[in-house]
Design an enzyme around this catalytic site. Structure first.
Site, PDB file in Angstrom:
ATOM      1  N   SER A  55       0.818  -1.216   0.000  1.00 58.60           N
ATOM      2  CA  SER A  55       0.000   0.000   0.000  1.00 58.60           C
ATOM      3  C   SER A  55       0.850   1.263   0.000  1.00 58.60           C
ATOM      4  CB  SER A  55      -0.907   0.018   1.227  1.00 58.60           C
ATOM      5  OG  SER A  55      -1.648  -1.178   1.299  1.00 58.60           O
TER       6      SER A  55
HETATM    7  N1  SAH Z   1      -1.091  -4.571   3.768  1.00 60.71           N
HETATM    8  C1  SAH Z   1      -0.578  -5.008   2.495  1.00 60.71           C
HETATM    9  C2  SAH Z   1      -1.530  -4.615   1.387  1.00 60.71           C
HETATM   10  C3  SAH Z   1      -1.585  -5.584   0.292  1.00 60.71           C
HETATM   11  S1  SAH Z   1      -2.828  -5.188  -0.919  1.00 60.71           S
HETATM   12  C4  SAH Z   1       0.774  -4.409   2.225  1.00 60.71           C
HETATM   13  O1  SAH Z   1       0.999  -3.275   2.640  1.00 60.71           O
HETATM   14  O2  SAH Z   1       1.592  -5.052   1.578  1.00 60.71           O
HETATM   15  C5  SAH Z   1      -4.228  -6.058  -0.309  1.00 60.71           C
HETATM   16  C6  SAH Z   1      -4.062  -7.551  -0.138  1.00 60.71           C
HETATM   17  O3  SAH Z   1      -5.358  -8.095   0.164  1.00 60.71           O
HETATM   18  C7  SAH Z   1      -3.575  -8.298  -1.382  1.00 60.71           C
HETATM   19  O4  SAH Z   1      -2.377  -8.955  -1.059  1.00 60.71           O
HETATM   20  C8  SAH Z   1      -4.698  -9.300  -1.672  1.00 60.71           C
HETATM   21  O5  SAH Z   1      -4.235 -10.551  -2.138  1.00 60.71           O
HETATM   22  C9  SAH Z   1      -5.376  -9.425  -0.321  1.00 60.71           C
HETATM   23  N2  SAH Z   1      -6.750  -9.922  -0.329  1.00 60.71           N
HETATM   24  C10 SAH Z   1      -7.746  -9.668  -1.233  1.00 60.71           C
HETATM   25  N3  SAH Z   1      -8.868 -10.322  -0.885  1.00 60.71           N
HETATM   26  C11 SAH Z   1      -8.592 -11.000   0.272  1.00 60.71           C
HETATM   27  C12 SAH Z   1      -9.355 -11.862   1.109  1.00 60.71           C
HETATM   28  N4  SAH Z   1     -10.612 -12.164   0.841  1.00 60.71           N
HETATM   29  N5  SAH Z   1      -8.771 -12.375   2.208  1.00 60.71           N
HETATM   30  C13 SAH Z   1      -7.459 -12.078   2.508  1.00 60.71           C
HETATM   31  N6  SAH Z   1      -6.689 -11.278   1.743  1.00 60.71           N
HETATM   32  C14 SAH Z   1      -7.247 -10.743   0.632  1.00 60.71           C
END
Ligand code: SAH
Length: 203
Positions: A55
């Site tokens: 993010s």
């Molecule tokens: N906090 C993370 C953000 C990653 S983006 C960082 O800073 O790296 C959001 C993430 O949510 C992605 O990796 C995606 O795969 C995950 N995601 C999407 N739907 C999801 C679900 N139903 N359960 C768990 N993770 C999910």
């Protein structure tokens, strides 16, 4: 202190000392892929593979300031991706607290866990699986934070899995919502529009 952090403080996105400490201690460069290390301190999301991103720092700062994480708390972090935010939270809750980091894509769950390893936390549990309905078996939580946008509405289960007094921060479409649980069936909600997220996959 990195210029990025100074800028987030100056612009008013980072305010609370324990959140600023976490930003200083947990280095974002440890959570971006090898080929993007040069970009680690730019205020932009970066690709972490599998169509997902780490993010944008401004967004993480804004959401954590709404969440108000504290020492000793039990926190559910849905969409752990690179593991950066989970590590920020683990640093804040400390040894007496616990972070449950749920990630849908197993390879990313593994990458997040690997990235966090250098910090030797014993208070994060990385779980590969669907977090769109929370994590019933570990509920209730003091705080719940979601890094991917729900479609149109907040999943019902997340309200139930909060302790009274607990806070939930979740994007829905292009807004961030703050939910505060006042009583078993009483919630205060506030919308903050104007953000962009990857979608929360809801099965
Ligand atoms: N906090 C993370 C953000 C990653 S983006 C960082 O800073 O790296 C959001 C993430 O949510 C992605 O990796 C995606 O795969 C995950 N995601 C999407 N739907 C999801 C679900 N139903 N359960 C768990 N993770 C999910």
């Amino acid at each position: 202190m990195q210029q990025l952090i100074k800028d987030l403080i100056k612009k008013g996105y980072l305010i609370t000392p324990n959140i600023i400490d976490a930003f200083v201690f947990i280095d974002r460069i440890d959570f971006v892929p090898e080929n993007l290390k040069d970009e680690a301190y730019r205020d932009i999301p970066l690709s972490i593979g599998h169509g997902q991103t780490i993010s944008q720092p401004l967004t993480v700062a804004f959401m954590l300031e709404l969440l108000k994480p504290n020492k000793g708390e039990k926190i559910l972090d849905i969409g752990s991706g690179s593991g950066w935010q989970s590590s920020l939270l683990a640093h804040i809750v400390g040894d007496g607290g616990k972070v449950f980091a749920v990630e849908l894509i197993p390879e990313l769950s593994e990458i997040g866990k690997e990235n966090a390893r250098r910090y030797k936390f014993n208070n994060i549990k990385f779980i590969a699986g669907d977090g769109s309905r929370g994590l019933e078996q570990e509920a209730p939580f003091d705080k719940i934070i979601v890094a991917a946008a729900a479609f149109e509405k907040i999943p019902e289960e997340l309200y139930k899995q909060l302790k009274i007094g607990g806070r939930l921060v979740i994007p829905v479409d292009n807004s961030i919502w703050l939910v505060v649980k006042k009583d078993e069936n009483k919630f205060e909600e506030k919308e903050f529009p104007g953000f962009v997220f990857v979608p929360l996959i809801e099965k």
